[in-house]
Design a protein around this motif. Structure first.
Motif, mmCIF file in Angstrom:
data_model
loop_
_atom_site.group_PDB
_atom_site.id
_atom_site.type_symbol
_atom_site.label_atom_id
_atom_site.label_comp_id
_atom_site.label_asym_id
_atom_site.label_seq_id
_atom_site.Cartn_x
_atom_site.Cartn_y
_atom_site.Cartn_z
ATOM 1 N N GLN A 301 6.018 -12.069 8.146
ATOM 2 C CA GLN A 301 7.365 -12.003 8.691
ATOM 3 C C GLN A 301 8.415 -12.359 7.649
ATOM 4 O O GLN A 301 9.604 -12.229 7.897
ATOM 5 C CB GLN A 301 7.480 -12.945 9.895
ATOM 6 N N ASN A 302 7.957 -12.802 6.453
ATOM 7 C CA ASN A 302 8.861 -13.167 5.369
ATOM 8 C C ASN A 302 9.182 -11.931 4.541
ATOM 9 O O ASN A 302 8.287 -11.298 3.969
ATOM 10 C CB ASN A 302 8.210 -14.249 4.494
ATOM 11 N N ILE A 303 10.446 -11.573 4.448
ATOM 12 C CA ILE A 303 10.848 -10.344 3.759
ATOM 13 C C ILE A 303 10.540 -10.391 2.270
ATOM 14 O O ILE A 303 10.234 -9.363 1.649
ATOM 15 C CB ILE A 303 12.353 -10.064 3.994
ATOM 16 N N VAL A 304 10.623 -11.596 1.672
ATOM 17 C CA VAL A 304 10.335 -11.727 0.243
ATOM 18 C C VAL A 304 8.859 -11.448 -0.029
ATOM 19 O O VAL A 304 8.508 -10.718 -0.965
ATOM 20 C CB VAL A 304 10.729 -13.127 -0.264
ATOM 21 N N LEU A 305 7.986 -12.017 0.796
ATOM 22 C CA LEU A 305 6.554 -11.806 0.619
ATOM 23 C C LEU A 305 6.190 -10.340 0.841
ATOM 24 O O LEU A 305 5.367 -9.780 0.110
ATOM 25 C CB LEU A 305 5.772 -12.700 1.574
ATOM 26 N N ARG A 306 6.825 -9.730 1.840
ATOM 27 C CA ARG A 306 6.569 -8.305 2.071
ATOM 28 C C ARG A 306 7.047 -7.476 0.879
ATOM 29 O O ARG A 306 6.406 -6.506 0.484
ATOM 30 C CB ARG A 306 7.278 -7.823 3.341
ATOM 31 N N GLY A 307 8.166 -7.884 0.289
ATOM 32 C CA GLY A 307 8.686 -7.162 -0.871
ATOM 33 C C GLY A 307 7.766 -7.264 -2.077
ATOM 34 O O GLY A 307 7.565 -6.281 -2.803
ATOM 35 N N VAL A 308 7.174 -8.446 -2.292
ATOM 36 C CA VAL A 308 6.230 -8.627 -3.401
ATOM 37 C C VAL A 308 5.017 -7.720 -3.222
ATOM 38 O O VAL A 308 4.583 -7.033 -4.157
ATOM 39 C CB VAL A 308 5.783 -10.104 -3.498
ATOM 40 N N ALA A 309 4.472 -7.703 -2.009
ATOM 41 C CA ALA A 309 3.301 -6.876 -1.728
ATOM 42 C C ALA A 309 3.628 -5.386 -1.853
ATOM 43 O O ALA A 309 2.837 -4.608 -2.400
ATOM 44 C CB ALA A 309 2.769 -7.187 -0.336
ATOM 45 N N THR A 310 4.783 -4.994 -1.372
ATOM 46 C CA THR A 310 5.181 -3.590 -1.448
ATOM 47 C C THR A 310 5.364 -3.143 -2.894
ATOM 48 O O THR A 310 4.963 -2.035 -3.270
ATOM 49 C CB THR A 310 6.495 -3.366 -0.671
ATOM 50 N N THR A 311 5.940 -4.016 -3.720
ATOM 51 C CA THR A 311 6.115 -3.700 -5.143
ATOM 52 C C THR A 311 4.766 -3.517 -5.824
ATOM 53 O O THR A 311 4.573 -2.577 -6.612
ATOM 54 C CB THR A 311 6.906 -4.813 -5.848
ATOM 55 N N PHE A 312 3.827 -4.414 -5.530
ATOM 56 C CA PHE A 312 2.483 -4.309 -6.100
ATOM 57 C C PHE A 312 1.851 -2.967 -5.756
ATOM 58 O O PHE A 312 1.308 -2.267 -6.630
ATOM 59 C CB PHE A 312 1.611 -5.455 -5.590
ATOM 60 N N VAL A 313 1.927 -2.600 -4.495
ATOM 61 C CA VAL A 313 1.320 -1.338 -4.049
ATOM 62 C C VAL A 313 2.012 -0.140 -4.708
ATOM 63 O O VAL A 313 1.350 0.782 -5.201
ATOM 64 C CB VAL A 313 1.392 -1.215 -2.514
ATOM 65 N N ASN A 314 3.327 -0.170 -4.744
ATOM 66 C CA ASN A 314 4.062 0.971 -5.301
ATOM 67 C C ASN A 314 3.776 1.168 -6.785
ATOM 68 O O ASN A 314 3.670 2.302 -7.260
ATOM 69 C CB ASN A 314 5.567 0.782 -5.084
ATOM 70 N N VAL A 315 3.666 0.069 -7.515
ATOM 71 C CA VAL A 315 3.435 0.166 -8.957
ATOM 72 C C VAL A 315 2.059 0.729 -9.256
ATOM 73 O O VAL A 315 1.909 1.688 -10.032
ATOM 74 C CB VAL A 315 3.608 -1.211 -9.638
ATOM 75 N N PHE A 316 1.019 0.173 -8.641
ATOM 76 C CA PHE A 316 -0.341 0.553 -9.013
ATOM 77 C C PHE A 316 -0.858 1.759 -8.231
ATOM 78 O O PHE A 316 -1.826 2.390 -8.658
ATOM 79 C CB PHE A 316 -1.287 -0.640 -8.846
ATOM 80 N N ARG A 317 -0.225 2.088 -7.123
ATOM 81 C CA ARG A 317 -0.595 3.315 -6.424
ATOM 82 C C ARG A 317 0.269 4.482 -6.890
ATOM 83 O O ARG A 317 -0.094 5.641 -6.712
ATOM 84 C CB ARG A 317 -0.474 3.126 -4.905
ATOM 85 N N GLY A 318 1.385 4.171 -7.529
ATOM 86 C CA GLY A 318 2.325 5.212 -7.927
ATOM 87 C C GLY A 318 2.222 5.628 -9.378
ATOM 88 O O GLY A 318 2.998 6.467 -9.839
ATOM 89 N N THR A 319 1.270 5.057 -10.124
ATOM 90 C CA THR A 319 1.054 5.452 -11.524
ATOM 91 C C THR A 319 -0.402 5.862 -11.714
ATOM 92 O O THR A 319 -1.295 5.297 -11.077
ATOM 93 C CB THR A 319 1.399 4.309 -12.489
ATOM 94 N N PRO A 320 -0.670 6.837 -12.574
ATOM 95 C CA PRO A 320 -2.053 7.301 -12.775
ATOM 96 C C PRO A 320 -2.952 6.203 -13.336
ATOM 97 O O PRO A 320 -2.529 5.388 -14.170
ATOM 98 C CB PRO A 320 -1.893 8.444 -13.786
ATOM 99 N N LEU A 321 -4.176 6.202 -12.881
ATOM 100 C CA LEU A 321 -5.138 5.207 -13.344
ATOM 101 C C LEU A 321 -5.346 5.292 -14.849
ATOM 102 O O LEU A 321 -5.510 4.268 -15.520
ATOM 103 C CB LEU A 321 -6.468 5.392 -12.600
ATOM 104 N N LEU A 322 -5.330 6.505 -15.398
ATOM 105 C CA LEU A 322 -5.550 6.675 -16.830
ATOM 106 C C LEU A 322 -4.419 6.026 -17.634
ATOM 107 O O LEU A 322 -4.662 5.416 -18.684
ATOM 108 C CB LEU A 322 -5.663 8.165 -17.173
ATOM 109 N N VAL A 323 -3.192 6.139 -17.139
ATOM 110 C CA VAL A 323 -2.058 5.495 -17.802
ATOM 111 C C VAL A 323 -2.232 3.983 -17.787
ATOM 112 O O VAL A 323 -1.962 3.291 -18.781
ATOM 113 C CB VAL A 323 -0.734 5.897 -17.117
ATOM 114 N N GLN A 324 -2.696 3.454 -16.665
ATOM 115 C CA GLN A 324 -2.926 2.014 -16.555
ATOM 116 C C GLN A 324 -4.000 1.564 -17.533
ATOM 117 O O GLN A 324 -3.870 0.512 -18.175
ATOM 118 C CB GLN A 324 -3.321 1.666 -15.122
ATOM 119 N N ALA A 325 -5.068 2.350 -17.680
ATOM 120 C CA ALA A 325 -6.137 1.989 -18.608
ATOM 121 C C ALA A 325 -5.624 1.932 -20.038
ATOM 122 O O ALA A 325 -5.915 0.990 -20.789
ATOM 123 C CB ALA A 325 -7.286 3.002 -18.497
ATOM 124 N N PHE A 326 -4.840 2.935 -20.430
ATOM 125 C CA PHE A 326 -4.267 2.942 -21.781
ATOM 126 C C PHE A 326 -3.306 1.774 -21.973
ATOM 127 O O PHE A 326 -3.253 1.172 -23.041
ATOM 128 C CB PHE A 326 -3.557 4.268 -22.056
#
Length: 471
Positions: A301-326
């Motif tokens: 119910q905390n908007i800050v905590l939800r924002g942290v989790a959403t940022t994590f998901v967007n960053v690592f789900r929104g970039t190619p795995l190969l780019v992350q490996a490099f």
């Protein structure tokens, strides 16, 4: 007389120089190289990394009293590893060019290259450059073959398709997706001797020379030791002996049948499979921990905590795995100045990427439970955390299980992308094998069957566990 890179020293000075301890003596250097550039670097039937470059650097290291740790990464990845200081030097059939001299310091040339064109063995119509008009040819990225092909492409009216591996280029020609290949003449000669299905149709065109490279202004002692050792090898005949081993009437050492290939390949493939399963298991464990943590944050119910989790998901789900490996393997060392272990980079890549997807699975599972369940448990006097732990989570886990099993399978398959940074997983080992024997289709068939069997067994095991604990 003893040869020292820049010239020949008089006898007395040579004796004194020979007695003087080398500045690199006793040190260990990490050397990056290609994975698929026979006869300069490839793996023999026993899985050992051999070839002109490998024999040369090891002979020089022995003569100069230093040790080498070879990292078989691929040409582009090796150069990135050098730029990020993951390796101290690169020897990979690397042409000395003015453009590269702006970034790297090169040794004295150790091999004078040249380019030839080859076509499929059964192609009797393509006999020279004039027959290429309107067609596609293949060349290896960053090679002399690519440079030469592009230099004459407009004149003869053909298109150049660049690929990372010689073996892949040859398959492109044999499959009819390219009419010819431009490659370094010793690489072509060795491949043809191994029955790669091609034949040369042009004379050799002189090309640039190969050199050993270090970052500009760095490791001058290593570069000097390489030049000194190379001069000595040329003087005592050791250099020519290395060349003759691979270039003088190269013998066909490829397996004669599919079963021979299977028997010879299995030790290396099983080693790669072991690494694949281990990195998958470790990464999935961390992905589950990350997914549970951020999954709970996403329903907070905390908007800050939800924002942290959403940022994590967007960053690592929104970039190619190969780019992350490099980024983790090459980018972080450049930013921090500290090298990173390839296992750490691999686990970080897979864990964070998969953790983002597990987060959404956890969030979806929790939100799929009827809200009335939580309200009922709270009305009975249970705290929020107790209600979640005893009422919501058990029901959510049953909902999540099929998706988590699917994510585990996806993670296992995604681990194959780590070959781009030189991680010795199953597909990487397959590439190492067909780089030397050019049995691409058969090797990939074996690798595919191994993936299929493991994934089927893993899926069945996961389903058994699911039925046992989610009755």
């Amino acid at each position: 007389m003893v040869f020292f890179g820049a010239g020949i020293l008089p006898g007395g000075q040579a004796a004194q120089a020979a007695d003087k301890p080398s500045a690199v003596q006793g040190k260990t250097f990490t050397i990056g190289t290609d994975t698929t550039f026979a006869p300069f670097e490839f793996r023999d039937s026993s899985g050992n990394l051999v070839g002109i470059d490998m024999d040369l650097i090891r002979a020089i290291a022995k003569d100069q009293g230093f040790n080498v740790e070879i990292k078989s990464l691929g040409f582009s990845a090796a150069l990135q590893a050098l730029s990020s200081n993951q390796v101290d030097g690169v020897i990979a059939g690397m042409s000395i060019t003015d453009k590269r001299k702006q970034v790297y310091d090169f040794s004295e040339p150790y091999f004078d290259s040249g380019v030839q064109m080859a076509v499929a063995k059964n192609d009797n119509t393509t006999k020279g450059y004039d027959d290429l008009r309107g067609k596609t040819v293949a060349a290896k990225t960053g090679s002399e073959g690519e440079t030469y092909a592009k230099s004459i492409a407009d004149k003869y009216g053909f298109t150049v398709k660049s690929l990372d591996q010689s073996a892949t280029m040859y398959e492109l020609v044999k499959s009819g997706n390219a009419v010819a290949v431009f490659d370094d003449y010793p690489v072509l000669a060795y491949g043809i001797a191994q029955n790669n299905g091609l034949k040369t149709v042009t004379d050799k065109v002189p090309g640039a020379s190969y050199g050993f490279a270090v970052n500009k202004g760095q490791n001058p002692d290593l570069l000097a030791a390489f030049n000194d050792g190379l001069a000595k090898l040329k003087a005592n005949g050791g250099y020519q002996k290395i060349l003759d081993t691979y270039l003088k009437a190269p013998q066909n050492t490829a397996p004669s049948s599919f079963w021979d290939l299977l028997a010879q390949s299995m030790p290396a493939l099983l080693s790669g499979l072991g690494n694949t399963l281990l990195v998958t298991a470790i990464s999935f464990l961390f992905a589950m921990l990350l997914g549970l943590l951020f999954g709970f944050l996403k329903v907070s119910q905390n908007i800050v905590l939800r924002g942290v989790a959403t940022t994590f998901v967007n960053v690592f789900r929104g970039t190619p795995l190969l780019v992350q490996a490099f980024f983790f393997y090459f980018g972080i060392p450049q930013l921090t100045g500290q090298p990173i272990n390839i296992w750490v980079a691999g686990v970080l890549t897979l864990s964070l990427n998969s953790g983002a997807y597990v987060t959404e699975i956890v969030r979806g599972g929790i939100q799929s439970v009827d809200p009335g369940q939580l309200e009922a448990s709270r009305s009975l006097g249970l705290s929020y955390l107790t209600s979640m732990r005893r009422v919501v989570i058990p029901q959510a886990f049953k909902i999540m299980t099929p998706s988590l099993i699917n994510q585990l399978v996806i993670l296992l398959k995604d681990s194959s992308l780590l070959l781009a940074i030189g991680f010795a997983e199953l597909l990487y080992q397959g590439q190492q094998i067909y780089a030397g024997n050019f049995r691409v289709a058969e090797t990939l068939l074996i690798v595919g069957v191994m993936y299929f069997v493991v994934i089927m067994l893993l899926t069945k095991l996961a389903n058994i566990v699911d039925k046992r604990f989610n009755k």
